[in-house]
Design a protein around this motif. Structure first.
Motif, short mmCIF file in Angstrom:
data_model
loop_
_atom_site.label_atom_id
_atom_site.label_comp_id
_atom_site.label_asym_id
_atom_site.label_seq_id
_atom_site.Cartn_x
_atom_site.Cartn_y
_atom_site.Cartn_z
N ALA A 7 2.01 2.10 1.43
CA ALA A 7 1.04 3.28 1.72
C ALA A 7 -0.68 3.46 1.04
O ALA A 7 -1.43 2.31 0.30
CB ALA A 7 1.01 3.68 0.56
N ASP A 8 -1.35 4.06 1.89
CA ASP A 8 -2.43 4.07 1.61
C ASP A 8 -3.16 5.45 1.87
O ASP A 8 -3.64 5.80 2.73
CB ASP A 8 -3.68 2.98 3.08
N LEU A 30 -0.80 0.97 -2.04
CA LEU A 30 0.53 0.31 -1.95
C LEU A 30 0.91 -1.30 -0.96
O LEU A 30 1.38 -0.78 0.62
CB LEU A 30 1.94 1.39 -2.33
N LEU A 35 0.00 -2.48 -6.56
CA LEU A 35 -1.30 -1.27 -6.26
C LEU A 35 -2.28 -1.82 -6.33
O LEU A 35 -2.62 -2.07 -7.89
CB LEU A 35 -0.57 -0.36 -7.56
N ASP A 92 1.17 12.66 0.66
CA ASP A 92 0.25 11.95 -0.20
C ASP A 92 1.05 11.48 -0.99
O ASP A 92 1.98 10.31 -1.62
CB ASP A 92 -0.60 11.85 -0.25
N ARG A 95 5.35 11.21 -0.68
CA ARG A 95 5.24 9.64 0.16
C ARG A 95 5.35 8.99 -0.59
O ARG A 95 5.59 7.72 -0.70
CB ARG A 95 5.24 9.07 1.66
N PHE A 96 4.02 8.44 -1.66
CA PHE A 96 3.64 7.63 -2.81
C PHE A 96 5.07 7.37 -3.83
O PHE A 96 4.94 6.12 -4.14
CB PHE A 96 2.42 7.72 -3.35
N THR A 97 5.58 8.62 -4.06
CA THR A 97 6.27 7.75 -5.02
C THR A 97 7.58 7.50 -4.93
O THR A 97 8.19 6.97 -5.19
CB THR A 97 6.76 9.24 -5.53
N LEU A 100 7.14 3.79 -3.96
CA LEU A 100 6.41 3.49 -5.26
C LEU A 100 7.71 2.18 -6.17
O LEU A 100 7.84 1.71 -5.93
CB LEU A 100 5.37 3.68 -6.21
#
Length: 289
Positions: A7-8, A30, A35, A92, A95-97, A100
């Motif tokens: 993730a970026d 990530l 992180l 974002d 997707r990040f959640t 992670l």
């Protein structure tokens, strides 16, 4: 395993390394192992092995005015506990959640008993080891002889405790969910408190949102009586099965429950929604406490 960025994106961040009381614009990266939060003036690197909790959507009091949709990452560094907050665009952050949690739960082995109960009936399910596999909107338990997946939107109850599975007593998650109109209880024991925190947070992602809505409801005694009657009938019942007095009055109560999203029209009559089941669960817990 080779480390790569999964993730970026650019968002707003706050961490102890950021020399500002307010969140600032920063880049969020990530990987499977760490992180990284990079701003114009600072760079915070958080090894995922040091993360002990993740909170989605809840911001510490002194930062509430700055963040809306956010993720708080709690971690240990140098013997002290710190937090970092990340906020970004909804796509974002969704997707990040997910990524992670996937990274944090990678290679985690748990012991499961599923289904431990169906309705109120205890089953003869055996205890088995499984690997945790998060995906969009669900959590899978795989690598065992009977893999299964739980839709997060069906979770109606959740408890942190300790249980003995496969002869070993460990921290445990006991949660109920409603696949295909039946209430199922599953038990998962985990190796440590860190895993308990992280896995519990993931299972509760959608549960907490609905729970907040429920806490804002104030059903009347008559409405609760009708909801409990439907619940006792298996989650769906005809009007004749839930009449508490006058049939016309009961129909009016059902209309009110439909407007509140607690019941819907099923094949055999009024059926509890997930929110309706959660209201009944909350009510019964308060009566039995």
């Amino acid at each position: 395993m080779e480390e790569s960025v999964v993730a970026d994106f650019v968002g707003r961040v706050h961490a102890s390394d950021v020399g500002d009381d307010e969140p600032v614009r920063g880049r969020v990266l990530l990987s499977q192992r760490r992180l990284v939060l990079a701003t114009a003036d600072a760079r915070t690197t958080i090894p995922l092995s040091r993360v002990f909790d993740v909170v989605v959507g809840t911001v510490p009091g002194d930062l509430k005015s700055f963040f809306s949709d956010s993720v708080t990452v709690a971690y240990e560094r140098g013997g002290t506990r710190s937090t970092a907050l990340v906020e970004g665009e909804p796509d974002d952050m969704d997707r990040f959640t997910r990524l992670l949690f996937t990274a944090l739960l990678r290679d985690v082995t748990v012991t499961v008993r599923h289904p431990a109960k169906v309705g109120g009936r205890v089953t003869d399910a055996t205890d088995r080891k499984a690997s945790v596999s998060p995906s969009a909107g669900s959590i899978g338990f795989v690598g065992c002889d009977e893999p299964f997946s739980v839709d997060l939107s069906t979770v109606i109850d959740y408890d942190r405790t300790a249980r003995t599975l496969a002869g070993t007593r460990r921290p445990a998650l006991v949660f109920r969910h409603v696949p295909e109109d039946r209430t199922v209880t599953s038990i998962v024991t985990v190796p440590d408190e860190r895993t308990l925190n992280v896995l519990g947070r993931y299972i509760r992602l959608e549960y907490e949102e609905v729970r907040t809505e429920i806490e804002e409801l104030d059903p009347t005694e008559e409405e609760l009586e009708v909801l409990v009657s439907i619940y006792s009938a298996g989650g769906e019942a005809s009007v004749s099965q839930v009449v508490t007095g006058d049939a016309t009055r009961t129909s009016m109560i059902l209309d009110s429950l439909r407007e509140s999203g607690l019941v819907v029209d099923g094949e055999a009559g009024a059926a509890l929604t997930r929110k309706g089941r959660m209201v009944v669960t909350t009510y019964l817990e308060s009566v039995n406490s």
